[in-house]
Design an enzyme around this catalytic site. Structure first.
Site, short mmCIF file in Angstrom:
data_model
loop_
_atom_site.label_atom_id
_atom_site.label_comp_id
_atom_site.label_asym_id
_atom_site.label_seq_id
_atom_site.Cartn_x
_atom_site.Cartn_y
_atom_site.Cartn_z
N HIS A 498 -0.77 0.03 8.22
CA HIS A 498 0.38 -0.57 7.37
C HIS A 498 0.42 0.22 6.17
O HIS A 498 1.33 0.77 5.42
CB HIS A 498 -0.10 -2.11 7.27
CG HIS A 498 0.78 -2.60 6.06
ND1 HIS A 498 1.78 -3.42 6.49
CD2 HIS A 498 0.79 -2.41 4.74
CE1 HIS A 498 2.43 -3.77 5.38
NE2 HIS A 498 1.68 -3.33 4.12
N GLU A 499 -0.97 0.54 5.51
CA GLU A 499 -1.12 1.34 4.27
C GLU A 499 -0.98 2.88 4.61
O GLU A 499 -0.30 3.43 3.36
CB GLU A 499 -2.53 1.29 3.72
CG GLU A 499 -2.94 -0.23 3.49
CD GLU A 499 -2.02 -0.99 2.57
OE1 GLU A 499 -1.27 -0.20 1.60
OE2 GLU A 499 -1.85 -2.23 2.47
N HIS A 502 3.01 3.10 3.87
CA HIS A 502 3.38 3.36 2.48
C HIS A 502 3.03 4.97 2.22
O HIS A 502 3.69 5.46 1.38
CB HIS A 502 2.29 2.60 1.60
CG HIS A 502 3.05 1.13 1.57
ND1 HIS A 502 4.21 0.67 1.66
CD2 HIS A 502 2.28 -0.23 1.70
CE1 HIS A 502 4.22 -0.46 1.40
NE2 HIS A 502 2.97 -1.04 1.66
N GLU A 527 8.43 -2.57 1.89
CA GLU A 527 7.63 -2.68 3.13
C GLU A 527 7.99 -2.58 4.27
O GLU A 527 7.17 -2.54 5.29
CB GLU A 527 7.37 -4.14 2.82
CG GLU A 527 6.32 -4.72 1.48
CD GLU A 527 5.16 -4.08 1.49
OE1 GLU A 527 4.29 -3.82 2.54
OE2 GLU A 527 4.61 -4.11 0.38
#
Length: 714
Positions: A498-499, A502, A527
């Site tokens: 997930h990170e 980003h 997101e």
């Protein structure tokens, strides 16, 4: 407002001889990987803690030069580039200070970073209410025909940012807005610091109440107890009784709630972990009040309206309508899942213990997943040693984008801890694309969650030179109790991916202006990439490329992954319902009639929007730090969940690791940052069906998410 000018920051082309910006651009791997001593993150100023003071002084001095330049009203293109230069200069300080404050083990560095952040924030309020700069933005926007599309978009949004900072208000109101903004920043810092300072503890006696597989997470403690003699008339002696102290930080609490068989142990840990830090209840009251006052001074009915209006949703009414639609859709399935958990508990414990408590959920759902799919979390983790997981990140960028991650040496003074790694994202034809710091292990005093921190945004410096993005990915993984290397639970792997989504959004961005670099996008789009990359952490075709047993080197079995996927789906409706509840709480706290965020409000909304009851005396909102950075914007996670489901099913699912898939993601979405309208980016990637107009705003299509979760649309 701090968030406004912080969005913009590329370096610019000025007329010949004009002094270029500060600090110098980071443009080539060779320039950035040499071994000459430097300071934190490659900034020469930051060789010592007090270097932050000069860092701020130089940033203010350079910004002053640029303000003076803009006041001469040069061409519109030069105005935009100079504004972006100001923001880049200021952001370098703010972003570096924030990362330092959250991760540096040296308290002196942290204290100086806090002071630097406060000073620059105060300077930002001066910039954001500077009429010379505002008038220059109006001029630039009006002369949009002389600008590129991206530059005109920068002018438009910078002008709006000034207006959202109160440029149009009386001097008295501007002063109040500035003081409120400073107060809000201080409250946010205090909220996060309280979380670090007071994670909560529970002492458990006797030690036998704690299963052996949790011992390595807890601290052994002892107490003196009286020993009763067999002859009651004789005085007994004393003995030391062993117990364990549970520190109820999120990671430890999660492990205890899943793994402790004793109801009372789970109850004590749950209540403590969801009640600390108590000091944050007052902080949150003040934050809600300050944000509401600020919004009303700015002419908005609520802070929620102030936050949502510039984004795709456009109004709190659109957000709440979307959340209600999602809530109705998920409720039947969530109720059915609750019934299954209750029936399972009664089967295990007897009818008299059939009522479900909040501290039962994690324990019984973990047991049910394990039972249904023969899953053992330690077996799953054995395939995810952290070095292999990092290899997984490398597999993604090589397969999808034809790029490679190279580990590169840190210059003396550049790192803040021995665990930190540095990587260069390199493309064989384009050269280095950006730099990534990895700070993945937990340690005392460190930011307690997982997050992506921007250090530098990408931007054009000249016709031939590009400032490469620099970011840090911060997590809190713990080494296994019998190893020096962390082995990740699957939810930790999902968080890492997930990170990383980003980070890729930042690293692959190629905007002309830092104002739109990487994750500087509409709140309800930000997101989407991170949620999309969560799917990669579940796909066997991806996992088999890197998930290897820490001891044998065996690739993760496909059957095990299928079991993990099946277990994931068992209580998906309950988890989705929880996220909807969080978003409703967020909208309510910052809504038109703000009420202090007391437990009674939380309890009422929990009964209304979830299938579970509220535990009396708990205040989980006291460490729900999304209320800070995502105040009135938590709904964006649900927008992203819908967008990601559609992108995955329509673009990625058939061949998730193909270069064709990656090229589409990069060229149609990631590289544009916020330089294009979010709706155009999404539609251009997968077609018009991904979102729809509703009541003056835009909401995601939920069809793909419904199909994935086997939910009926209402």
């Amino acid at each position: 407002m701090l968030s406004l000018l912080r969005r913009s920051c590329p370096k610019l082309r000025f007329k010949p001889g004009y002094i270029f910006g500060y600090p110098g651009p980071i443009t080539t791997r060779r320039q950035y990987a040499f071994s000459t001593a430097t300071g934190l993150y490659g900034f020469d100023h930051l060789k010592t803690p007090k270097g932050f003071r000069r860092f701020v002084d130089d940033a203010i001095e350079r910004s002053g030069e640029l303000v003076a330049y803009i006041s001469g009203m040069p061409s519109s293109a030069e105005i935009i580039r100079a504004m972006d230069e100001i923001s880049n200069t200021v952001c370098s300080v703010i972003d570096s200070a924030e990362l330092c404050r959250q991760t540096h083990p040296d308290r002196e560095f942290v204290e100086e970073a806090i002071k630097a952040s406060i000073r620059v924030n105060e300077y930002l309020h001066y910039l954001n209410t500077n009429h010379t700069l505002y008038n220059a933005m109006i001029k630039a926007e009006q002369e949009g025909n002389l600008l590129t599309n991206e530059a005109h978009r920068v002018a438009h949004y910078l002008r709006l940012d000034f207006e959202r900072s109160g440029i149009h208000l009386s001097a008295e109101k501007v002063d109040r807005v500035n003081r409120l903004s400073i107060e809000i920043s201080q409250l946010c810092r205090q909220f996060n610091q309280n979380i670090v300072n007071d994670p909560g503890t529970v002492d458990i006696f006797p030690a036998s109440l704690i299963p052996r597989n949790l011992h390595h997470l807890l601290k052994p403690i002892y107490r003196s107890t009286s020993v009763v003699s067999k002859d009651s008339w004789r005085p007994g002696g004393t003995m030391n009784e062993k117990g364990f102290r549970i520190t109820t930080d999120p990671h430890t609490l999660s492990c205890v709630l899943q793994g402790a068989p004793n109801d009372e142990v789970r109850k004590m840990a749950y209540i403590k972990g969801n009640s600390v830090p108590h000091a944050n209840l007052g902080v949150l009251d003040q934050l809600v009040a300050s944000r509401h006052e600020l919004a009303q001074i700015m002419g908005y009915r609520s802070y929620a309206e102030f936050t949502v209006k510039p984004n795709m949703a456009s109004s709190p009414e659109v957000v709440m309508s979307f959340l209600l639609e999602m809530s109705k859709m998920v409720k039947p399935s969530a109720d059915e899942e609750l019934k299954k958990i209750r029936d399972f508990k009664r089967e295990k414990c007897g009818q008299q213990y059939g009522d479900l408590e909040p501290w039962d959920e994690a324990y019984y759902t973990a047991m049910m997943k394990s039972s249904a799919y023969d899953l053992d979390s330690s077996v799953v983790a054995s395939y995810f040693p952290l070095p292999q997981c990092i290899k997984g990140l490398k597999v993604l960028v090589e397969s999808l984008f034809g790029a490679t991650f190279h580990s590169i040496p840190l210059a003396p003074g550049e790192s803040w801890h021995p665990d930190v790694l540095k990587m260069s994202l390199h493309h064989p034809e384009e050269g280095d694309l950006g730099y990534l710091y990895l700070d993945l292990y937990s340690r005392k005093g460190k930011y307690p969650g997982c997050a992506h921190f921007a250090i530098k945004g990408g931007r054009m410096v000249s016709e031939t030179e590009y400032q490469l993005p620099v970011v840090a990915l911060v997590c809190n993984f713990s080494a296994s109790h019998n190893s020096s290397t962390a082995r990740l639970n699957h939810w930790e792997l999902e968080t890492l991916f997930h990170e990383f989504g980003h980070a890729l959004h930042s690293l692959l961005s190629r905007t002309d202006y830092q104002h739109f670099s990487g994750t500087r996008v509409a709140l309800d789009l930000a997101e989407a990439p991170s949620n999309l990359f969560e799917y990669y952490s579940w796909d066997y075709r991806v996992l088999k490329t890197f998930a290897k047993h820490y001891s044998t080197g065996e690739s993760i079995p496909e059957k095990l992954v299928e079991s993990m996927q099946g277990a994931r789906k068992m209580f998906a409706a309950t988890e989705l319902q929880r996220q909807i509840f969080y978003a409703v709480i967020d909208q309510t706290f910052f809504g038109e009639q703000p009420t202090p965020p007391t437990s009674s409000i939380v309890a009422d909304l929990k009964r209304q929007y979830t299938s579970w009851k509220h535990a009396a005396g708990t205040h989980w909102e006291a460490r729900f730090n999304h209320l800070l950075n995502y105040g009135a914007g938590y709904y964006s996670y649900l927008y992203a969940k819908c967008f990601a489901a559609t992108i995955w099913q329509k673009l990625c699912q058939e061949d998730p690791l193909s270069l064709t898939t990656g090229t589409a993601l990069r060229t149609k979405f990631l590289q544009h940052g916020g330089a294009k309208e979010p709706s155009h980016l999404l539609s251009g990637l997968v077609g018009d069906g991904i979102l729809r107009n509703f009541n003056g705003g835009m909401v995601p299509d939920i069809s793909c998410l419904c199909n994935e979760m086997k939910l009926e649309k209402v």
